[in-house]
Design a protein around this motif. Structure first.
Motif, short mmCIF file in Angstrom:
data_model
loop_
_atom_site.label_atom_id
_atom_site.label_comp_id
_atom_site.label_asym_id
_atom_site.label_seq_id
_atom_site.Cartn_x
_atom_site.Cartn_y
_atom_site.Cartn_z
N THR A 81 62.61 -89.56 -65.06
CA THR A 81 62.23 -89.53 -63.66
C THR A 81 63.30 -88.77 -62.90
N VAL A 82 62.87 -87.83 -62.06
CA VAL A 82 63.78 -86.97 -61.31
C VAL A 82 63.57 -87.23 -59.82
N HIS A 83 64.65 -87.50 -59.09
CA HIS A 83 64.53 -87.75 -57.66
C HIS A 83 64.93 -86.56 -56.82
N ALA A 84 65.66 -85.62 -57.40
CA ALA A 84 66.05 -84.39 -56.71
C ALA A 84 66.27 -83.30 -57.76
N ARG A 85 65.96 -82.08 -57.37
CA ARG A 85 66.20 -80.96 -58.28
C ARG A 85 67.69 -80.88 -58.59
N PHE A 86 68.00 -80.49 -59.77
CA PHE A 86 69.37 -80.27 -60.24
C PHE A 86 70.16 -81.57 -60.39
N ASP A 87 69.49 -82.72 -60.38
CA ASP A 87 70.17 -83.98 -60.71
C ASP A 87 70.47 -84.02 -62.20
N ALA A 88 71.45 -84.82 -62.55
CA ALA A 88 71.77 -85.04 -63.96
C ALA A 88 70.71 -85.94 -64.59
N CYS A 89 70.58 -85.84 -65.88
CA CYS A 89 69.69 -86.71 -66.62
C CYS A 89 70.17 -88.15 -66.45
N PRO A 90 69.28 -89.07 -66.08
CA PRO A 90 69.71 -90.46 -65.91
C PRO A 90 70.05 -91.15 -67.23
N GLN A 91 69.66 -90.54 -68.36
CA GLN A 91 69.95 -91.16 -69.65
C GLN A 91 71.23 -90.65 -70.29
N CYS A 92 71.43 -89.32 -70.26
CA CYS A 92 72.61 -88.77 -70.95
C CYS A 92 73.65 -88.16 -70.01
N GLY A 93 73.28 -87.94 -68.74
CA GLY A 93 74.22 -87.40 -67.77
C GLY A 93 74.36 -85.89 -67.77
N LYS A 94 73.66 -85.19 -68.63
CA LYS A 94 73.74 -83.73 -68.70
C LYS A 94 72.83 -83.11 -67.62
N TYR A 95 73.15 -81.89 -67.27
CA TYR A 95 72.40 -81.18 -66.23
C TYR A 95 71.44 -80.17 -66.84
N GLN A 96 70.70 -80.59 -67.82
CA GLN A 96 69.73 -79.71 -68.48
C GLN A 96 68.32 -80.28 -68.35
N VAL A 97 67.98 -80.67 -67.15
CA VAL A 97 66.66 -81.28 -66.91
C VAL A 97 65.72 -80.23 -66.34
N GLN A 98 64.60 -80.06 -67.02
CA GLN A 98 63.56 -79.14 -66.58
C GLN A 98 62.48 -79.95 -65.88
N VAL A 99 62.14 -79.57 -64.65
CA VAL A 99 61.10 -80.28 -63.88
C VAL A 99 59.75 -80.02 -64.53
N THR A 100 59.00 -81.10 -64.76
CA THR A 100 57.66 -80.98 -65.35
C THR A 100 56.57 -81.51 -64.43
N GLY A 101 56.94 -82.15 -63.33
CA GLY A 101 55.93 -82.67 -62.41
C GLY A 101 56.58 -83.22 -61.16
N GLY A 102 55.75 -83.43 -60.15
CA GLY A 102 56.25 -83.99 -58.90
C GLY A 102 56.68 -82.93 -57.91
N ASP A 103 56.33 -81.67 -58.18
CA ASP A 103 56.67 -80.61 -57.23
C ASP A 103 55.41 -79.99 -56.61
N GLU A 104 54.28 -80.64 -56.81
CA GLU A 104 53.01 -80.10 -56.34
C GLU A 104 52.63 -80.64 -54.97
N MET A 105 51.75 -79.90 -54.30
CA MET A 105 51.11 -80.34 -53.06
C MET A 105 49.64 -79.98 -53.21
N ARG A 106 48.77 -80.97 -53.00
CA ARG A 106 47.35 -80.64 -53.12
C ARG A 106 46.49 -81.59 -52.29
N VAL A 107 45.34 -81.10 -51.92
CA VAL A 107 44.32 -81.95 -51.31
C VAL A 107 43.62 -82.63 -52.48
N ALA A 108 43.80 -83.94 -52.57
CA ALA A 108 43.28 -84.67 -53.71
C ALA A 108 41.81 -85.06 -53.54
#
Length: 113
Positions: A81-108
């Motif tokens: 789970t990512v709360h902000a872009r470029f945050d560290a991984c909450p599990q390992c602390g590394k900064y190699q997290v690729q966003v896979t969702g939660g950046d969309e805007m749509r009329v549902a």
């Protein structure tokens, strides 16, 4: 405040679809906004209140669902789970997290007449 231009874009989208799908009024509008989309929800609500006046969405109930940010950690090969872009991984602390969702805007969904 880019939320005003987002709100204007939503109204334009509704007007375009009203023409092609033959409806006159939007009664309810459901939006899906990702946590990582960079949208301030309160500012978007205010902007929608302003731009919907005297349009086909005037008086419509607006529902906004916040979609949590999701990512994939390349270092530990885990979905996170990512709360902000470029945050560290909450599990390992590394900064190699690729966003896979939660950046969309749509009329549902729409309720129209």
């Amino acid at each position: 405040m880019h939320e005003m231009s987002i709100a204007e874009g939503i109204i334009q989208l509704l007007e375009d679809h009203a023409t092609t799908q033959d409806f006159r009024r939007v009664k309810q509008l459901w939006l899906s906004i990702g946590e990582l989309a960079g949208v301030e929800i309160d500012a978007l609500r205010f902007s929608l209140d302003v731009v919907t006046r005297d349009t086909l969405a005037d008086g419509a109930q607006i529902h906004i669902q916040r979609v949590p940010g999701q990512g994939w950690c390349l270092a530990c090969s885990s979905p996170v789970t990512v709360h902000a872009r470029f945050d560290a991984c909450p599990q390992c602390g590394k900064y190699q997290v690729q966003v896979t969702g939660g950046d969309e805007m749509r009329v549902a969904e729409l309720e129209v007449e």
